[in-house]
Design an enzyme around this catalytic site. Structure first.
Site, short mmCIF file in Angstrom:
data_model
loop_
_atom_site.label_atom_id
_atom_site.label_comp_id
_atom_site.label_asym_id
_atom_site.label_seq_id
_atom_site.Cartn_x
_atom_site.Cartn_y
_atom_site.Cartn_z
N LYS A 1 0.84 -1.21 0.00
CA LYS A 1 0.00 0.00 0.00
C LYS A 1 0.87 1.25 0.00
O LYS A 1 0.51 2.26 -0.62
CB LYS A 1 -0.92 -0.01 1.23
CG LYS A 1 -1.83 1.23 1.37
CD LYS A 1 -2.71 1.44 0.14
CE LYS A 1 -3.90 2.34 0.40
NZ LYS A 1 -3.61 3.63 0.99
N GLU B 1 0.71 6.70 -6.80
CA GLU B 1 -0.40 7.63 -6.87
C GLU B 1 0.10 9.07 -6.89
O GLU B 1 -0.40 9.91 -7.65
CB GLU B 1 -1.32 7.40 -5.68
CG GLU B 1 -2.52 8.31 -5.59
CD GLU B 1 -3.29 8.03 -4.31
OE1 GLU B 1 -3.27 8.90 -3.42
OE2 GLU B 1 -3.88 6.94 -4.20
#
Length: 301
Positions: A173, A180
């Site tokens: 993550k 991102e």
């Protein structure tokens, strides 16, 4: 299947609602009674305290933490290990640092409690579209929670999976969020270049919409960007101050530790940091240097 969720904010509340709609029994606790009341209206069984939540679950219990990383998670993990018993499972679905997850997992295992670190992505669209789940920890414990993961994910077979042992879920993550950062920065820069070209008065919302179908740069982030640009004046009300929640920093630190270059992610992080400075000293110093060596004009401060 039943599960207790601690933290019913934007992400935790959305997850609880999705699980309830899938037929699971969810007991929820949050520090705000109003937040608990809102979840109860959506079918969650409310609890007035963490201990009350644990007391309303049938052993072997599963408690899922959706609280901010750092001290809040640390405090809740410590409290949970005092309330749960051997054979129970504790899940951290927040954005904890993977090294912290490994340390907490070792504490839990010493007490006979399974510990899973689950990276969760989906934001405010998760309740409708489903959540991407990156699971780290014991394989058998992960397998036992398969019905929960399937209910939270976009489908029973897609968007979720165990990626490795303790810490792996939050590690994946972390890198996910670093990527991102780079994607968001690239879109923002590209549309700023388009906006700066006066010749054709380019319609940014139209261009974003065109790119959404068939283009190699199409993505969900582009879908959201198109909606933002279509809102027009609304963008003018947003301050140019971009926060970071830590994962980008950790990704950059890890790239340095591994001797793996990640210049785009590093630059995207630096850009976020720069956005918080209303009067950056470095730029003023650059202007002063140009004036000294070349006699260039400077703008008044």
């Amino acid at each position: 299947m039943e599960i207790g969720i601690v933290g019913l904010g934007r992400m935790g509340g959305g997850m609880a609602g999705r699980l309830v709609r899938a037929g699971h029994r969810v007991v929820g606790f949050a520090r705000s009674p109003e937040t608990v009341a809102a979840a109860v209206a959506g079918g969650v069984v409310g609890a007035g305290s963490f201990s009350a939540l644990v007391g309303q679950l049938t052993p072997p219990r599963t408690v899922w933490l959706m609280v901010p990383a750092g001290d809040p998670t640390e405090q809740y993990v410590t409290e949970a290990l005092g309330l749960l018993q051997r054979g129970d499972t504790l899940v951290d679905g927040g954005n904890s640092r993977w090294t912290d997850s490994m340390r907490r997992s070792a504490r839990a295992q010493a007490a006979g409690i399974d510990y899973l670190d689950v990276g969760v992505s989906g934001g405010i669209w998760g309740p409708k579209e489903g959540y991407s789940l990156m699971i780290g920890g014991d394989e058998a414990a992960s397998r036992r929670l398969t019905p929960i993961f399937q209910a939270l994910a976009p489908s029973a077979t897609e968007g979720w999976g165990r990626v490795g042992g303790s810490g792996a879920g939050h590690y994946v993550k972390m890198v996910h969020n670093g990527i991102e950062y780079g994607l968001m920065e690239s879109y923002a820069e590209g549309f700023e270049v388009l906006r700066a070209k006066p010749d054709w008065k380019l319609d940014l919302a139209q261009i974003a919409t065109i790119w959404r179908r068939g283009s190699v740069v199409r993505s969900w982030l582009l879908d959201l960007t198109a909606e933002i640009l279509a809102s027009g004046p609304e963008l003018e009300k947003i301050g140019a101050y971009v926060r970071d929640s830590g994962e980008g920093r950790w990704t950059v630190e890890e790239s340095i530790a591994l001797d793996v270059p990640a210049p785009v992610i590093m630059l995207a992080l630096e850009r976020r940091l720069r956005s918080r400075q209303s009067d950056p000293f470095a730029e003023r110093l650059l202007a002063a240097m140009r004036q000294r060596f070349g006699g260039h004009a400077v703008e008044p401060g």
